[in-house]
Design an enzyme around this catalytic site. Structure first.
Site, short mmCIF file in Angstrom:
data_model
loop_
_atom_site.label_atom_id
_atom_site.label_comp_id
_atom_site.label_asym_id
_atom_site.label_seq_id
_atom_site.Cartn_x
_atom_site.Cartn_y
_atom_site.Cartn_z
N ASP A 10 -6.30 2.18 4.53
CA ASP A 10 -4.52 1.92 4.62
C ASP A 10 -4.11 2.11 5.18
O ASP A 10 -4.12 2.26 7.06
CB ASP A 10 -4.58 3.26 3.59
CG ASP A 10 -3.08 3.40 2.50
OD1 ASP A 10 -2.64 2.07 3.05
OD2 ASP A 10 -2.32 4.49 3.58
N SER A 11 -2.75 1.89 5.66
CA SER A 11 -1.63 2.01 6.67
C SER A 11 -1.29 3.24 7.72
O SER A 11 -1.26 3.79 8.36
CB SER A 11 -1.01 0.90 6.50
OG SER A 11 -0.12 1.77 5.21
N CYS A 73 -4.34 -0.39 -0.43
CA CYS A 73 -2.69 -0.41 0.55
C CYS A 73 -2.46 -0.82 -1.26
O CYS A 73 -2.99 -2.00 -0.52
CB CYS A 73 -3.52 -0.77 1.65
SG CYS A 73 -0.77 -1.18 2.41
N GLU A 156 3.86 10.74 4.48
CA GLU A 156 3.09 10.71 5.38
C GLU A 156 3.64 12.34 6.28
O GLU A 156 2.84 13.02 6.82
CB GLU A 156 3.91 10.03 6.41
CG GLU A 156 2.94 7.95 6.51
CD GLU A 156 1.91 8.47 7.35
OE1 GLU A 156 1.30 9.30 8.00
OE2 GLU A 156 1.04 7.63 5.87
N CYS A 188 2.28 2.33 -4.92
CA CYS A 188 1.73 2.38 -3.07
C CYS A 188 1.05 3.68 -3.72
O CYS A 188 1.39 4.44 -4.31
CB CYS A 188 3.16 2.89 -3.18
SG CYS A 188 3.12 2.97 -0.81
N HIS A 190 0.47 5.80 -1.61
CA HIS A 190 1.44 6.65 -0.59
C HIS A 190 2.20 7.91 -1.54
O HIS A 190 2.28 8.76 -1.32
CB HIS A 190 2.41 6.43 0.71
CG HIS A 190 1.94 5.69 1.73
ND1 HIS A 190 0.85 5.63 1.91
CD2 HIS A 190 2.13 6.60 2.89
CE1 HIS A 190 1.29 5.18 3.43
NE2 HIS A 190 1.24 6.80 4.19
N1 DGL Z 1 -0.18 2.94 1.52
C1 DGL Z 1 0.60 1.38 1.29
C2 DGL Z 1 0.10 0.99 0.54
O1 DGL Z 1 0.74 1.92 -0.82
C3 DGL Z 1 1.37 1.28 2.49
C4 DGL Z 1 2.26 1.68 2.60
C5 DGL Z 1 3.28 1.01 4.30
O2 DGL Z 1 2.57 0.89 4.83
O3 DGL Z 1 4.50 0.93 4.15
O4 DGL Z 1 1.69 -0.31 0.25
#
Ligand code: DGL
Length: 283
Positions: A10-11, A73, A156, A188, A190
């Site tokens: 993931d990012s 992600c 985050e 997402c 996150h």
């Molecule tokens: N967790 C990521 C997603 O599911 C990306 C969040 C990001 O880096 O902008 O899209």
């Protein structure tokens, strides 16, 4: 022969929401996790940049001889799935979009909200997957999408029950509430970190679909025949920036200890796009 691990990337911290489910559904598997914390967020970047990052992340995991890649992600799943599959060269790859669309269509009464990064929403990958799935399940489904970029830094930062998260959620989600969605895709990885506040704002009648968890539940069948039988697998957590907050927030989210995150440095590969970069600014 040593048993090959499952690679997850993931990012940043978001993929931990996938790891949480993996630890439940495939507890004997060793997981190698990569969070690209030096370059998060991906969701505000261009398609070209996300594709490049996705390829580099895949290369890193392939270097660890993984037997399956989980794209934890949505942004990468929405716009760079093909690139990852191409590089994986036959190693199975699972993204979040199709499993999540299937689940959302299954549970909805007809109105699905989608929240995700700007890149995911702009790609319309969820809408397409939902309409295909709706046809397959013979259902009529309407979709409503909203980008919620500020949720990523809030997650985050670990602002799980902070009043600022509530304010931001109210601002972003009001349009989906007004549309009367009965199901909301957390598109997402996150966002599940902020599940409580999102559920509170949407109301208890709205079903939240956690894209990462749904994707993780596909993993047992994808590794069928290649299962590991580690009693106490030693997982590996890699990040591209100094792992300070990652450890604390990751552990808080997982509800268990993480192996100490180790920092990796990418080989730098700067390629000039034009002959004289910066000319426009300087002249
Ligand atoms: N967790 C990521 C997603 O599911 C990306 C969040 C990001 O880096 O902008 O899209």
């Amino acid at each position: 022969m040593p048993q090959r691990p499952i690679g997850v990337f993931d990012s940043g911290i978001g993929g931990m929401t996938v790891v949480r489910e993996l630890l439940r559904v495939v507890p004997n598997e060793r997981i190698i996790y990569f969070g690209d914390t030096a370059r998060v967020p991906y969701g505000t970047k261009s398609v070209e940049t996300v594709k490049r990052y996705a390829k580099e992340d895949t290369e890193l995991l392939l270097g660890h001889n993984v037997k399956l890649i989980v794209i934890a992600c949505n942004t990468v799943s929405a716009i760079a799935m093909e690139e990852v599959e191409h590089m994986a060269d036959g190693i199975p790859v699972i993204g979040t979009i199709n499993p999540c669309a299937r689940e959302a269509v299954r549970v909805t009464k007809g109105k699905i909200g989608i929240i995700g990064t700007e890149a995911t929403v702009a790609s319309r990958a969820y809408e397409l997957a939902i309409q295909e799935e709706a046809k397959r399940q013979s259902k009529l489904v309407e979709t409503f999408a909203k980008a919620c970029p500020l949720f990523v830094p809030l997650a985050e930062e670990g602002w799980i029950d902070h009043p600022a998260s509530k304010l931001v959620a109210e601002e972003y989600l009001s349009v989906l509430k007004e549309a009367g969605v009965d199901t909301l895709i957390l598109g997402c990885t996150h966002y599940p970190v902020l599940t409580d506040v999102i559920q509170e704002v949407m109301g208890s009648g709205v079903t939240l679909v956690n894209s990462g968890a749904v994707a993780a539940r596909e993993v047992p069948k994808l590794i069928s025949g290649l299962e590991a039988n580690n009693n106490n697998p030693e997982h590996l957590v890699l990040v591209s920036d100094v792992p300070r907050k990652f450890q604390r927030i990751g552990e808080r989210f997982l509800g268990r200890k993480l192996p100490e995150a180790r920092q990796v440095l990418f080989k730098e590969a700067w390629v000039m796009g034009r002959d004289r970069v910066g000319e426009d600014i300087l002249s």
